[in-house]
Design an enzyme around this catalytic site. Structure first.
Site, PDB file in Angstrom:
ATOM      1  N   ASN A   1      64.684  58.555  21.770  1.00  0.00           N
ATOM      2  CA  ASN A   1      63.383  58.057  21.332  1.00  0.00           C
ATOM      3  C   ASN A   1      62.676  59.135  20.501  1.00  0.00           C
ATOM      4  OD1 ASN A   1      61.284  56.253  21.104  1.00  0.00           O
ATOM      5  ND2 ASN A   1      60.573  56.437  23.202  1.00  0.00           N
TER       6      ASN A   1
ATOM      7  N   CYS B   1      58.250  55.360  13.644  1.00  0.00           N
ATOM      8  CA  CYS B   1      59.463  55.388  14.461  1.00  0.00           C
ATOM      9  C   CYS B   1      60.703  55.018  13.660  1.00  0.00           C
ATOM     10  CB  CYS B   1      59.321  54.438  15.643  1.00  0.00           C
ATOM     11  SG  CYS B   1      58.935  52.754  15.133  1.00  0.00           S
TER      12      CYS B   1
ATOM     13  N   HIS C   1      59.668  48.680  17.506  1.00  0.00           N
ATOM     14  CA  HIS C   1      60.022  50.094  17.609  1.00  0.00           C
ATOM     15  C   HIS C   1      61.421  50.342  17.086  1.00  0.00           C
ATOM     16  CE1 HIS C   1      59.493  54.120  18.907  1.00  0.00           C
ATOM     17  NE2 HIS C   1      60.149  54.068  20.036  1.00  0.00           N
TER      18      HIS C   1
END
Length: 398
Positions: A355, A66, A334
């Site tokens: 995201n 991520c 994240h």
């Protein structure tokens, strides 16, 4: 607030799952999807205030990359801001190079640092500076028939190899271990191209970075907010995935959102490292906030209605933020990309966040995150120095 049930999964993971836990990526996303109201979008009415142009939402698959997806998305938005035609950059090129550097560091540290897929926002900038950049179409990292990243096997094998190197059965290190280690990574992700063609011209990764992407790594700054270090100074961010021991600049909690607000108003997006394992973070609903009432104190009815409409929030102080970090309630779970600002029907402001879990949630891969959540759960932000307000920039000595 207490740690959620899935929090222990993250403690050694870094920005969404190390290789040891890579297999759990899909289970994690599914658990977050299930944290939803019966009618998940009806209760929230968002109005955009700022919505900066950005490239399509990607899917990191079963990999803890991520940090690379979010920061490469950020670089793509920087290209747009600079008036360039954006290119979807290879997230796995950045990750591959970071894995090589991380392995070297692991051996130098006698195995006393974190391994795995996880990384930090600055890793992408550091890898860009040293290795350049490659378009995603020229280096997908999908080298053996898979359609999405799936890194668990690679992580297990490369970790075992590095552990063997550290144990040093020969008594001294051979001159070949680095080549063997990089070759093992490349057998999974593919060999990186020394030259490639893009839109009718041949580039190396370095010339592509310079001529097409065009960012200057020294123009970017990473910041956080912790009271155990002097404000407006630099310190080493002590999270497991800061394997390179990079330093960040420290500012008071309220200046985190002040900086983000100023950046967005001036057309700068922001890369964001945070904690998403709270019950008040819902990927499916596309909403994250800090409930005024702790989740463990809620009734079943209150829990079920957490995302039915905007709810009162806890006010976040520097002390509350610091305590959550010190108690492992805030971990570097994240990385995502802040691309705008919106308000709900009651006037509360939220950041629009991109995201990297595909487009399967209620807002096609985006989320609305309150400023209180950002104050509470941010581990770091990264942005162009031009996005920082002048008064804060002066205090930081920029």
């Amino acid at each position: 607030m207490t740690k959620s049930l899935i929090k222990p999964l993250f403690l050694a993971s870094g920005l969404l799952l190390s290789s040891a836990f890579g297999y759990a990526q899909d289970n994690l996303v599914n658990s977050l999807k299930n944290n939803q109201s019966a009618n998940s979008t009806a209760g929230f009415k968002f109005t955009d205030i700022i919505n900066l142009e950005n490239t399509p939402v990607q899917n990191q698959g079963s990999s803890g990359t991520c940090w690379s997806y979010s920061t490469n998305s950020f670089l793509e938005s920087e290209m747009i801001r600079m008036g360039k035609k954006p290119v979807v950059l290879s997230q796995i090129y950045s990750a591959r190079n970071a894995y090589v550097e991380k392995g070297i560091n692991y051996v130098r540290m006698h195995g006393a640092v974190t391994l795995g897929d996880g990384g930090a926002l600055h890793d992408v900038i550091n890898m860009y500076r040293k290795y350049g950049a490659v378009p995603q179409i020229n280096y997908t990292g999908l080298n053996y028939g898979t359609k999405k990243n799936k890194f668990a096997e690679m992580g297990a094998i490369t970790s075992a190899m590095l552990e063997a190197v550290v144990k040093n059965a020969n008594g001294t290190l051979t001159p070949n271990w680095e080549k063997a280690y990089a070759g093992m990574i490349d057998s999974y992700l593919g060999e990186v191209p020394k030259k490639f063609d893009y839109q009718g011209k041949t580039y190396t990764p370095q010339t592509f970075a310079k001529e097409v992407v065009g960012i200057k790594p020294d123009d970017y700054i990473e910041l956080s907010s912790f009271s155990d270090h002097p404000f407006y100074s630099k310190f080493t961010l002590l999270v497991p995935d800061n394997w390179s021991f990079d330093q960040v600049s420290n500012v008071p909690i309220n200046e985190i959102t002040e900086i983000i607000d100023n950046a967005l108003k001036k057309g700068y997006s922001v890369a964001w490292a945070t904690d998403v394992s709270e019950k008040s973070f819902s990927y499916k609903n596309g909403v994250a906030y800090v409930p005024a009432k702790a989740a463990e104190d809620m009734t079943a009815e209150e829990t079920a209605a957490m995302f039915s409409e905007p709810k009162p929030e806890m006010e976040i102080t520097q002390e509350i933020r610091q305590t959550a970090f010190d108690n492992y309630q805030t971990t570097d779970d994240h990385g995502m990309h802040i691309v705008g600002l919106a308000k709900d029907q009651n006037g509360r402001e939220y950041y629009i966040v991109k995201n990297s879990w595909g487009v399967t949630n209620d807002y096609k891969g985006y989320l609305y995150v309150t400023k209180n959540y950002v104050k509470y759960k941010t581990t770091a932000i990264l942005l162009h120095k031009g996005g920082i307000p002048g008064a804060i920039s002066k205090k930081l000595g920029l």
